[in-house]
Design a protein around this motif. Structure first.
Motif, mmCIF file in Angstrom:
data_model
loop_
_atom_site.group_PDB
_atom_site.id
_atom_site.type_symbol
_atom_site.label_atom_id
_atom_site.label_comp_id
_atom_site.label_asym_id
_atom_site.label_seq_id
_atom_site.Cartn_x
_atom_site.Cartn_y
_atom_site.Cartn_z
ATOM 1 N N LEU A 38 0.793 -1.234 0.000
ATOM 2 C CA LEU A 38 0.000 0.000 0.000
ATOM 3 C C LEU A 38 0.826 1.285 0.000
ATOM 4 C CD1 LEU A 38 -2.667 -1.026 2.661
ATOM 5 C CD2 LEU A 38 -2.871 -1.148 0.180
ATOM 6 N N GLY A 39 2.099 1.164 0.271
ATOM 7 C CA GLY A 39 2.879 2.378 0.455
ATOM 8 C C GLY A 39 4.155 2.406 -0.354
ATOM 9 N N ASP A 40 5.243 2.591 0.351
ATOM 10 C CA ASP A 40 6.549 2.814 -0.245
ATOM 11 C C ASP A 40 7.451 1.622 0.054
ATOM 12 O OD1 ASP A 40 9.005 3.748 -1.084
ATOM 13 O OD2 ASP A 40 8.996 5.538 0.180
ATOM 14 N N ALA A 41 7.924 0.946 -0.978
ATOM 15 C CA ALA A 41 8.787 -0.219 -0.804
ATOM 16 C C ALA A 41 10.094 0.154 -0.108
ATOM 17 C CB ALA A 41 9.063 -0.890 -2.141
ATOM 18 N N LYS A 42 10.541 1.395 -0.262
ATOM 19 C CA LYS A 42 11.767 1.824 0.422
ATOM 20 C C LYS A 42 11.544 1.867 1.931
ATOM 21 C CE LYS A 42 13.662 4.325 -3.474
ATOM 22 N NZ LYS A 42 13.997 5.613 -4.065
ATOM 23 N N GLU A 43 10.340 2.263 2.356
ATOM 24 C CA GLU A 43 10.004 2.235 3.785
ATOM 25 C C GLU A 43 9.956 0.798 4.300
ATOM 26 O OE1 GLU A 43 9.629 4.556 6.246
ATOM 27 O OE2 GLU A 43 10.481 5.894 4.741
ATOM 28 N N LYS B 193 12.039 -13.161 2.439
ATOM 29 C CA LYS B 193 10.972 -13.115 1.430
ATOM 30 C C LYS B 193 10.377 -11.716 1.336
ATOM 31 C CE LYS B 193 6.914 -13.812 2.424
ATOM 32 N NZ LYS B 193 5.940 -14.374 3.305
ATOM 33 N N ILE B 194 10.099 -11.106 2.466
ATOM 34 C CA ILE B 194 9.516 -9.762 2.473
ATOM 35 C C ILE B 194 10.492 -8.762 1.848
ATOM 36 C CG2 ILE B 194 8.669 -7.879 3.924
ATOM 37 C CD1 ILE B 194 7.715 -10.100 5.913
ATOM 38 N N GLU B 195 11.766 -8.909 2.178
ATOM 39 C CA GLU B 195 12.775 -8.036 1.574
ATOM 40 C C GLU B 195 12.798 -8.226 0.053
ATOM 41 O OE1 GLU B 195 17.467 -6.797 2.207
ATOM 42 O OE2 GLU B 195 16.774 -8.715 3.007
ATOM 43 N N ALA B 196 12.705 -9.474 -0.390
ATOM 44 C CA ALA B 196 12.666 -9.758 -1.830
ATOM 45 C C ALA B 196 11.448 -9.106 -2.486
ATOM 46 C CB ALA B 196 12.640 -11.270 -2.058
ATOM 47 N N MET B 197 10.319 -9.156 -1.796
ATOM 48 C CA MET B 197 9.105 -8.530 -2.330
ATOM 49 C C MET B 197 9.292 -7.022 -2.488
ATOM 50 S SD MET B 197 6.390 -10.766 -0.055
ATOM 51 C CE MET B 197 5.053 -9.606 -0.224
ATOM 52 N N ALA B 198 9.988 -6.407 -1.538
ATOM 53 C CA ALA B 198 10.241 -4.963 -1.619
ATOM 54 C C ALA B 198 11.127 -4.647 -2.820
ATOM 55 C CB ALA B 198 10.884 -4.460 -0.329
ATOM 56 N N SER C 178 11.473 -6.441 -5.459
ATOM 57 C CA SER C 178 10.686 -6.723 -6.661
ATOM 58 C C SER C 178 9.808 -5.523 -7.018
ATOM 59 C CB SER C 178 9.835 -7.971 -6.440
ATOM 60 O OG SER C 178 9.032 -8.234 -7.558
ATOM 61 N N LYS C 179 9.181 -4.947 -6.002
ATOM 62 C CA LYS C 179 8.339 -3.770 -6.247
ATOM 63 C C LYS C 179 9.170 -2.591 -6.760
ATOM 64 C CE LYS C 179 4.676 -0.899 -4.437
ATOM 65 N NZ LYS C 179 3.789 -0.610 -3.336
ATOM 66 N N LEU C 180 10.418 -2.520 -6.311
ATOM 67 C CA LEU C 180 11.330 -1.470 -6.770
ATOM 68 C C LEU C 180 11.956 -1.808 -8.128
ATOM 69 C CD1 LEU C 180 13.078 -0.690 -3.365
ATOM 70 C CD2 LEU C 180 11.462 0.795 -4.602
ATOM 71 N N LYS C 181 11.553 -2.946 -8.688
ATOM 72 C CA LYS C 181 12.025 -3.426 -9.996
ATOM 73 C C LYS C 181 13.505 -3.820 -10.000
ATOM 74 C CE LYS C 181 8.100 -2.214 -12.171
ATOM 75 N NZ LYS C 181 7.022 -2.948 -11.594
ATOM 76 N N ASP C 182 14.069 -4.092 -8.816
ATOM 77 C CA ASP C 182 15.428 -4.616 -8.721
ATOM 78 C C ASP C 182 15.306 -6.141 -8.674
ATOM 79 O OD1 ASP C 182 18.038 -5.355 -8.181
ATOM 80 O OD2 ASP C 182 18.353 -3.836 -6.633
ATOM 81 N N TYR C 183 15.001 -6.707 -9.840
ATOM 82 C CA TYR C 183 14.668 -8.123 -9.925
ATOM 83 C C TYR C 183 15.854 -9.040 -9.612
ATOM 84 C CZ TYR C 183 10.388 -6.404 -12.049
ATOM 85 O OH TYR C 183 9.202 -5.754 -12.280
ATOM 86 N N GLU C 184 17.041 -8.607 -9.938
ATOM 87 C CA GLU C 184 18.213 -9.441 -9.666
ATOM 88 C C GLU C 184 18.393 -9.631 -8.157
ATOM 89 O OE1 GLU C 184 22.972 -9.131 -10.458
ATOM 90 O OE2 GLU C 184 21.640 -8.475 -12.086
#
Length: 171
Positions: A25-30, A56-61, A63-69
């Motif tokens: 709902l918010g900011d993946a950086k947060e 996993k949660i860090e990976a999801m963040a 992913s949302k930031l488009k840093d897929y690697e």
């Protein structure tokens, strides 16, 4: 929550929850700020119960930031930690989120492999929500690819699980 004193494990759960809310709902950086708080707590306690989910949660963040690697490396780490600690739900959940990220990148064949990878474990442990989700995803993919037999098989399994969940919730 200012003034609230939480035990270390409660602080982890709280930060994980806030991170997931920020991702959705918010900011993946947060979310990454909250994850960093979790890692600090891990220095004070044995984190094995929470480390896979945190990765996993860090990976999801990421992913949302488009840093897929970076996200893919973290999903793999999360999955492997879940295997190491016999955390079967987290293993399945990490694979599902990983597959969702692969779908977002249009890496459909790899996503199919991930969704299929967890089906046996999810069935063995009766993780019906995850099964329902995976079968629906696979149904949609196969339908789009005009693989009718595979699509129908997944739809039938999805419908069976959906009815089972409906009956459970109704009772």
């Amino acid at each position: 929550v200012k003034g609230l004193k939480l035990e270390k494990e409660s602080q982890i759960i709280y930060s994980q929850a806030l991170a997931e809310i920020e991702i959705h709902l918010g900011d993946a950086k947060e979310a990454l700020v909250e994850i960093a708080k979790t890692y600090k707590i891990f220095k004070e306690i044995n984190p094995f119960t929470y480390i896979s989910e945190t990765k996993k949660i860090e990976a999801m963040a990421y992913s949302k930031l488009k840093d897929y690697e970076k996200a893919e490396a973290l999903f793999e780490e999360s999955y492997n930690l879940a295997v190491k600690y016999n955390q079967y739900f987290e293993l399945c959940n990490a694979a599902v989120k990983w597959a969702d990220m692969l779908m977002e990148q249009n890496r459909v064949d790899e996503a199919i492999e991930k969704y299929n990878q967890i089906l046996e474990t999810a069935e063995n442990y009766q993780f019906y929500q995850l099964l329902r989700y995976c079968y629906h995803k696979l149904y949609s993919i196969y339908k789009e690819r005009n693989l009718l037999a595979e699509s129908l098989a997944c739809l039938e399994k999805f419908t069976y699980i959906d009815k089972k969940l409906y009956n459970y919730h109704s009772s």
